[in-house]
Design a protein around this motif. Structure first.
Motif, short mmCIF file in Angstrom:
data_model
loop_
_atom_site.label_atom_id
_atom_site.label_comp_id
_atom_site.label_asym_id
_atom_site.label_seq_id
_atom_site.Cartn_x
_atom_site.Cartn_y
_atom_site.Cartn_z
N GLU A 48 -1.86 4.15 -1.95
CA GLU A 48 -2.94 4.70 -2.77
C GLU A 48 -2.78 4.26 -4.22
O GLU A 48 -3.74 3.88 -4.89
CB GLU A 48 -2.90 6.24 -2.67
CG GLU A 48 -4.09 6.94 -3.28
CD GLU A 48 -5.26 7.04 -2.32
OE1 GLU A 48 -6.31 7.53 -2.77
OE2 GLU A 48 -5.15 6.60 -1.17
N TYR A 49 -1.56 4.29 -4.71
CA TYR A 49 -1.30 3.90 -6.09
C TYR A 49 -1.59 2.41 -6.30
O TYR A 49 -2.22 2.02 -7.29
CB TYR A 49 0.15 4.21 -6.46
CG TYR A 49 0.48 3.89 -7.90
CD1 TYR A 49 0.18 4.80 -8.91
CD2 TYR A 49 1.09 2.69 -8.24
CE1 TYR A 49 0.48 4.51 -10.25
CE2 TYR A 49 1.38 2.39 -9.57
CZ TYR A 49 1.08 3.31 -10.56
OH TYR A 49 1.36 3.02 -11.88
N ASP A 50 -1.13 1.58 -5.36
CA ASP A 50 -1.36 0.13 -5.48
C ASP A 50 -2.85 -0.19 -5.46
O ASP A 50 -3.31 -1.10 -6.15
CB ASP A 50 -0.65 -0.61 -4.35
CG ASP A 50 0.87 -0.55 -4.49
OD1 ASP A 50 1.35 -0.26 -5.60
OD2 ASP A 50 1.56 -0.77 -3.47
N GLN A 96 -10.27 1.85 0.75
CA GLN A 96 -9.36 2.21 1.83
C GLN A 96 -10.04 2.15 3.20
O GLN A 96 -9.41 1.79 4.20
CB GLN A 96 -8.82 3.62 1.58
CG GLN A 96 -7.97 4.19 2.72
CD GLN A 96 -7.66 5.66 2.51
OE1 GLN A 96 -7.93 6.21 1.44
NE2 GLN A 96 -7.09 6.30 3.50
N LYS A 97 -11.34 2.47 3.25
CA LYS A 97 -12.03 2.59 4.54
C LYS A 97 -12.45 1.25 5.13
O LYS A 97 -12.86 1.18 6.29
CB LYS A 97 -13.26 3.49 4.39
CG LYS A 97 -12.92 4.90 3.90
CD LYS A 97 -11.93 5.60 4.82
CE LYS A 97 -11.55 6.98 4.32
NZ LYS A 97 -10.56 7.64 5.18
N GLY A 98 -12.40 0.18 4.35
CA GLY A 98 -12.65 -1.15 4.89
C GLY A 98 -14.06 -1.40 5.37
O GLY A 98 -14.28 -2.14 6.34
N HIS A 99 -15.06 -0.81 4.69
CA HIS A 99 -16.45 -1.02 5.12
C HIS A 99 -16.87 -2.48 4.99
O HIS A 99 -17.74 -2.95 5.74
CB HIS A 99 -17.39 -0.14 4.31
CG HIS A 99 -17.34 1.31 4.70
ND1 HIS A 99 -17.32 2.33 3.79
CD2 HIS A 99 -17.27 1.90 5.91
CE1 HIS A 99 -17.26 3.49 4.41
NE2 HIS A 99 -17.24 3.26 5.71
N ASP A 100 -16.28 -3.20 4.01
CA ASP A 100 -16.64 -4.61 3.87
C ASP A 100 -16.24 -5.40 5.11
O ASP A 100 -16.99 -6.25 5.60
CB ASP A 100 -15.98 -5.20 2.62
CG ASP A 100 -14.46 -4.99 2.58
OD1 ASP A 100 -13.95 -4.09 3.30
OD2 ASP A 100 -13.79 -5.73 1.84
N GLY A 143 -2.15 17.78 -1.66
CA GLY A 143 -0.93 17.02 -1.91
C GLY A 143 -0.90 16.16 -3.15
O GLY A 143 0.12 16.07 -3.81
N PHE A 144 -1.99 15.48 -3.50
CA PHE A 144 -1.96 14.52 -4.61
C PHE A 144 -2.49 15.09 -5.92
O PHE A 144 -2.29 14.49 -6.96
CB PHE A 144 -2.80 13.28 -4.26
CG PHE A 144 -2.11 12.34 -3.31
CD1 PHE A 144 -0.85 12.60 -2.83
CD2 PHE A 144 -2.75 11.18 -2.88
CE1 PHE A 144 -0.21 11.74 -1.94
CE2 PHE A 144 -2.13 10.30 -2.00
CZ PHE A 144 -0.85 10.59 -1.53
N ASN A 150 -4.67 5.82 -9.23
CA ASN A 150 -5.30 7.09 -9.56
C ASN A 150 -4.39 8.30 -9.38
O ASN A 150 -4.85 9.44 -9.33
CB ASN A 150 -6.57 7.28 -8.72
CG ASN A 150 -6.26 7.41 -7.24
OD1 ASN A 150 -5.19 6.97 -6.79
ND2 ASN A 150 -7.18 7.98 -6.48
N ILE A 151 -3.09 8.06 -9.23
CA ILE A 151 -2.16 9.17 -9.11
C ILE A 151 -1.01 8.96 -10.10
O ILE A 151 -0.82 7.86 -10.63
CB ILE A 151 -1.59 9.29 -7.68
CG1 ILE A 151 -0.86 8.00 -7.28
CG2 ILE A 151 -2.68 9.62 -6.68
CD1 ILE A 151 -0.18 8.09 -5.95
#
Length: 896
Positions: free
Chosen positions: A550-552, A735-739, A520-521, A556-557
């Motif tokens: 994703e853009y914010d 995005q995954k929030g590991h922190d 898609g991207f 990268n898109i």
């Protein structure tokens, strides 16, 4: 000013300026109806099938204009060969990659090759491409040899109108190993071998033997195959010296080595008495007519020489190593040839009379060959004349070809969703095909190609464009402002035209009914999908996650490219309803939006989870931070612990002692309970590898060598009923929030010391940052970082719960994978994930998972609540959700 990347692109393209010439002719020159371009081994030679077809065309089809391509350094040699064949005046010779070559490649009505054209080749619809494959394959080909790296060969086969082979065996091997069956429009022609007809000509045999003064001599020919690695030139030289010494004056051995091997020779064959170099004035098969005994090894020439009914010796001194390194379809031990494995055996059996009488073997490989075979093939191809020795096979079935682009198959949710789709849908409904860039799949992910249920095609080479098209396309893809308003229509027209032409280069004769940009991207593929819309191909783009989030987050898109593509393709498929509102508010001109909730792949996940935890973790990297070294140190004998005067070698020895001491300590009590299962695993592997039945027992001490302490400690924790292990799976990405996950776990572990955290993450831009946070954590002794796992579900099954902390997601597929293996879920509130959970929740029943607000405080609070209070969850109704998705898929896939 142009940036460095653009400058490098221009520099690289200018170094291949010949492609510009070819492109110019493709676009502006008309087809020459009676012209035939003939090319052999990418113009490095002119021999075999192509030579004999050329000769026959020159003699019997004078209306045809014949053009031969050759590398510059072989041009004089070719002129001598053509003169000897009496066809010099009937052909035009062009230098490979010259202006004349590209003109011929772009405009000849007929194209004949025995291997491949280069990856820039772009067959025009008006052209007829005839690929006369150069041999019968004993050595493995295509995906049977390597799972990728054969893209240009496959592309040439797909582009061919006729793929000509000598027997059904070759047809079957090529069709299967290059994924051609059902999907290719190519006609496979099983016909007489053009180069073999001369082997039936006794007049040529008499002529060659007379010219070389061989009338009263026994003639041997040594033609070993080329080894990609492991060739021993010194052994070849030793064999030739021994043969020269043992041959009589009435015997002569001619040697024809691969050019690469010939260059390495230190032995001057001209100095030998009975051994002579191959006489270069003859074409190989012309000279073979004069040979009494052929000596070879794994070369397909053994099959061709069957036409003579004369003796063949297979000199296979390195058979075991060659089979292991190269891979062969058949065991030559079963072949009815004389076989020797040493120089002494070769000398002893050299004069054995061994005429072949195995008719079944001959019928398998040369049943169509005859003296008139070349003429029969040429007349079939250029006059449409039927022949009982020629059979034509259509590969293409009546189903639609549906092509997916799904990226390089990284370990991420989109790849998993794609494979779940293949597991769920009826793969007999259409010809589903996966398209990949050649060599784009990393080594760690190649197993996915091996397990793929559908054929895949590989694109080789780079995009085909003129100088200005390249600049326009680069800026269009990379810069939001370029083509956004100013000259928008002009720029789009140029870029779309470029992509349509390159799409033809990539797929040529492959009939595509539906093209699906699944990731898609990816902007280049989005633009290409837009370009082919309206070209009688249904086009679909999937939309898996909120592009604007994703853009914010990453910038990268390219929103302009995606907007243009989404608005022009036939349909945009959203993987959940929650994505619609924001997408439509930004791109209101999208004409056809469909919703298809991701398939969850339950059955396969459950099956994968049944794998032993010990085997699934065997080749997986695991890092554990904290007090492991201290724990080992405390378990060592006192005299070792207190001795600090170690030399480097002593320190290494101390490390070995430490690792061995794992088995004697109390570090892995739960693993030891599974000792019988471990013994069975290693016994099975031992038997498989070494083909022995000896009993094998792995000691507790040896487990430290095999697994390492970090891995054993994780396994032990997973098996410990008193320890609660929580997991998270996802790349190292913001995005995954590991922190947030690690921060929450610190607090959780303070209140519940029997907890552990496992993060499974193969890659990502925040890898170092996440690992450093784990190292510095107060709970570092209880955090495990696991690299990529082919099968994470066997581990996931043992976890107390999966903790999902993503900032945003399209769905959060791993949440549902956890539920499939009966692992509880704590998840942040994400609309698509929450709706997906509700869809599978039984009516008037307890929730299927714990859902908390999407912030740091709520993650920590919810996690603690999960541990402090007994939780009751309902089982998820996977069947209901899967059936709804299948109904949506039928709507997405239906023809235009």
């Amino acid at each position: 000013m142009l940036n460095k990347k653009v400058k490098n692109t221009i520099k690289n393209k200018m170094s291949k300026s010949y492609e510009f010439k070819y492109l110019k002719y493709l676009k502006h020159k008309s087809i020459e109806e009676n012209q035939i371009l003939l090319e052999s081994t990418q113009s490095r030679d002119f021999s075999g099938h192509v030579l004999y077809v050329c000769k026959d065309l020159a003699e019997r089809y004078p209306q045809m204009q014949l053009v031969i391509s050759i590398v510059p350094e072989k041009k004089d040699w070719l002129q001598l060969l053509l003169k000897k064949q009496n066809i010099t005046d009937k052909v035009k010779v062009v230098e490979f990659l010259s202006k004349d070559y590209f003109l011929a490649l772009a405009t000849s009505k007929y194209l004949i090759n025995d291997t491949t054209f280069w990856s820039f080749f772009n067959k025009r619809p008006e052209q007829v491409y005839i690929n006369i494959w150069h041999g019968t394959p004993l050595k493995k080909l295509g995906k049977d040899m390597n799972l990728d790296g054969f893209g240009n060969v496959q592309k040439n086969f797909l582009a061919s109108d006729y793929l000509v082979v000598s027997n059904d065996y070759t047809k079957d091997k090529l069709v299967e190993s290059y994924n051609l069956n059902n999907i290719a429009s190519t006609k496979v022609v099983v016909a007489p071998s053009a180069r073999n007809s001369i082997l039936f000509d006794d007049l040529v045999r008499e002529k060659v033997r007379n010219e070389l003064d061989l009338d009263n001599k026994k003639v041997y020919m040594y033609m070993p195959t080329y080894r990609d690695e492991g060739t021993s030139i010194s052994y070849t030289e030793k064999a030739l010296l021994a043969l020269d010494k043992n041959l009589t004056d009435n015997e002569v051995l001619f040697v024809k080595l691969h050019p690469f091997d010939a260059e390495k020779m230190t032995l001057n064959i001209h100095d030998l008495k009975h051994v002579k170099p191959f006489p270069s004035k003859y074409e190989t098969y012309e000279f073979l007519t004069a040979v009494d005994t052929l000596i070879t090894d794994y070369s397909s020439i053994m099959y061709d020489f069957l036409c003579t009914n004369r003796s063949t010796i297979l000199f296979t001194y390195d058979k075991a190593a060659y089979y292991k390194q190269r891979g062969l379809y058949e065991d030559i031990a079963d072949y009815p040839f004389l076989k020797v494995s040493t120089i002494d055996e070769l000398i002893t059996h050299l004069r054995d009379e061994d005429e072949l009488t195995d008719k079944n073997f001959q019928d398998k490989y040369i049943s169509n060959d005859n003296l008139e075979g070349t003429k029969e093939l040429v007349d079939y191809l250029f006059s449409g004349k039927a022949c009982s020795n020629i059979k034509e096979f259509s590969l293409r079935n009546e189903k639609d070809n549906v092509v997916f682009f799904a990226g390089p198959l990284w370990d991420n949710g989109i790849t998993q969703a794609f494979f779940n789709t293949l597991d769920a849908i009826d793969l007999e409904e259409n010809n589903y095909i996966l398209h990949l860039k050649d060599k784009s799949v990393k080594y760690a992910h190649k197993y996915k190609l091996k397990e793929l249920q559908i054929p895949y095609i590989l694109t080789s080479g780079v995009a085909q464009y003129s100088f200005f098209e390249g600049i326009f396309t680069h800026l269009y893809l990379k810069k939001e402002w370029f083509g956004n308003k100013f000259m928008r229509k002009t720029i789009e027209t140029v870029v779309m035209k470029m992509y349509r032409l390159d799409f033809r280069r990539m797929f040529n004769n492959l009939e595509i009914n539906h093209f699906i940009h699944y990731t898609g991207f990816e902007r280049a593929y989005a633009a290409m999908t837009q370009a082919i819309s309206g070209e009688k191909i249904k086009t679909t783009i999937f939309y898996h996650t909120d592009m604007f989030e994703e853009y914010d987050a990453k910038k990268n898109i390219n929103k302009k490219v995606l907007k243009n593509s989404y608005e022009k393709v036939d349909q945009v498929v959203l993987v959940n309803e929650e994505l619609r509102e924001r997408l439509v508010s930004n791109y209101p001109k999208i004409k056809n939006i469909k919703i298809l909730d991701n398939f969850l792949g339950t059955d396969k996940i459950i099956e994968a989870s049944e794998e032993s935890l010990f085997t699934s973790l065997l080749d997986t990297s695991i890092t554990h931070y904290g007090g492991i070294k201290k724990t080992i140190h405390d378990s060592l004998p006192v005299q070792i612990k207190e001795d600090n005067s170690f030399t480097p070698i002593d320190r290494l020895f101390k490390t070995i002692i430490q690792r061995r001491n794992i088995g004697e300590s109390d570090l892995i009590p739960n693993v030891k309970k599974y000792k019988s299962e471990l013994d069975g695993i290693f016994q099975s592997k031992y038997t498989e590898l070494f083909k022995v039945t000896d009993s094998l027992e792995i000691t507790n001490e040896e487990l430290g060598y095999i697994y390492g302490l970090s891995k054993l400690k994780l396994i032990d924790d997973l098996l410990d009923p008193n320890v609660k292990v929580f997991s998270n799976i996802g790349r190292f990405d913001k995005q995954k929030g590991h922190d947030r996950l690690l921060t929450a776990f610190e607090e959780v572990h303070k209140h519940h010391p029997n907890t552990r955290l496992v993060i499974i993450a193969p890659h990502g831009p925040l890898k170092n940052q996440t690992i450093n946070q784990a190292k510095e954590s107060s709970a570092n002794e209880h955090i495990y970082i696991v690299g990529g796992m082919q099968n994470p579900y066997s581990l996931l099954k043992y976890c107390e719960a999966f903790v999902f902390t993503s900032l945003y997601e399209g769905l959060g597929l791993v949440v549902f994978e956890s539920l499939a293996v009966n692992t509880n879920v704590i998840t942040v509130e994400i609309p698509a994930t929450s709706r997906g959970l509700q869809k599978g929740q039984p009516e008037n029943a307890a929730p299927v998972a714990m859902v908390v607000k999407n912030d740091q405080e709520s993650i920590t609070k919810g996690w603690l609540d999960y541990l402090d209070n007994e939780q009751i969850f309902s089982p998820y109704d996977f069947d209901k959700v899967e059936q709804e998705s299948l109904a949506s898929w039928e709507d997405v896939i239906k023809p235009l």
